[in-house]
Design an enzyme around this catalytic site. Structure first.
Site, PDB file in Angstrom:
ATOM      1  N   HIS A   1       0.967  -1.178   0.008  1.00 39.23           N
ATOM      2  CA  HIS A   1       0.089   0.015   0.086  1.00 39.23           C
ATOM      3  C   HIS A   1       0.949   1.338   0.136  1.00 39.23           C
ATOM      4  CE1 HIS A   1      -2.819   3.033   1.322  1.00 39.23           C
ATOM      5  NE2 HIS A   1      -3.873   2.178   0.986  1.00 39.23           N
TER       6      HIS A   1
ATOM      7  N   GLU B   1      -4.132   2.399  -7.321  1.00 40.49           N
ATOM      8  CA  GLU B   1      -4.103   3.497  -6.279  1.00 40.49           C
ATOM      9  C   GLU B   1      -3.350   4.643  -6.782  1.00 40.49           C
ATOM     10  OE1 GLU B   1      -3.348   2.744  -2.115  1.00 40.49           O
ATOM     11  OE2 GLU B   1      -1.424   2.295  -2.820  1.00 40.49           O
TER      12      GLU B   1
END
Length: 248
Positions: A94, A166
């Site tokens: 992430h 993302e």
């Protein structure tokens, strides 16, 4: 046909009691979902949440893990510990991990391989900064990440990886990539996977969009041909909002 997957990344929120309360509220709201539903609580809540969703269609993921089996890594969690709890997914790489904890593509690659060795499905994150988007290097940046992160996987493993695109500039900022921008980049990611593992694998890989996903943006995103789901942050912390996204 790819089964859509919508995952909630709860980040560093909620005690055990709060986490269980959230899934109890969520269960009746998502029981008829046509997509795969995943919640990713903190490590301390994993066991309680896993028990709370038993017998439902909700799967559970961890937000991170180490790649080693065991050892002197204070504060870390080993893949076999997650496997022993029957955890389904694990988020890897992430942007917050990459930015705040110096996680590298080399580390992500080791974690992806460790996930497969322990029956965990990786949700691998990739994405570009605003500066990279503005100077036109989005695809170069993501290709470098994807190539390094998936290096050495078999085709059978590669087709099971869930990739979350993302755009870093859209995380928690309220800015969202337009559905066309997201679909375009996700199609480019699929082409990168095809280059590495062949078109057949690329056609099976599920690629999510993650970046300020909201109940009012999800339908348009999911209507796009290459977007297979979402990795949801803030909106996954409220049962009604997350359910609205899941039931797009």
């Amino acid at each position: 046909m790819r089964t859509p997957i919508i995952a909630g990344n709860w980040k560093m929120h909620y005690t055990i009691d709060e986490a269980v309360k959230l899934v109890e509220e969520l269960k009746p709201l998502v029981k008829d979902a046509k997509c795969e539903v995943v919640v990713c609580p903190t490590f301390v809540c994993l066991d309680a949440v896993k028990k709370a969703v038993e017998g439902t269609n909700i799967k559970v993921g961890a937000q991170n893990m180490h790649f080693e089996e065991k050892g002197a890594f204070t504060g870390e969690i080993a893949p076999r510990m997650l496997e022993a709890m029957n955890i389904d997914y694990v988020i890897i790489g992430h942007s917050e991990r990459r930015e705040y904890f110096n996680e590298t593509d080399e580390t992500c690659n080791k974690k992806v391989k460790a996930a497969f060795a322990h029956n965990l499905t990786p949700i691998l994150c990739c994405g570009e900064t605003l500066e990279q988007r503005e100077n036109g290097t989005t695809n170069d940046v993501i290709k470098a990440q994807i190539t390094a992160d998936l290096e050495g996987l078999t085709k059978e493993q590669a087709e099971k990886v869930v990739i979350a695109y993302e755009p870093i500039w859209a995380i928690g900022t309220g800015k969202t990539a337009t559905s066309d921008q997201a679909n375009e980049t996700i199609a480019a990611i699929r082409a990168m996977v095809a280059e590495m593992f062949g078109q057949e694998v690329a056609d099976k890989v599920r690629i999510q969009y993650g970046g300020s996903v909201k109940p009012n943006t999800i339908a348009e995103q999911m209507a796009k041909s290459d977007i297979d789901g979402a990795l949801v942050g803030g909106a996954s912390l409220v049962a009604a909002d997350f359910a609205q996204i899941v039931n797009y």
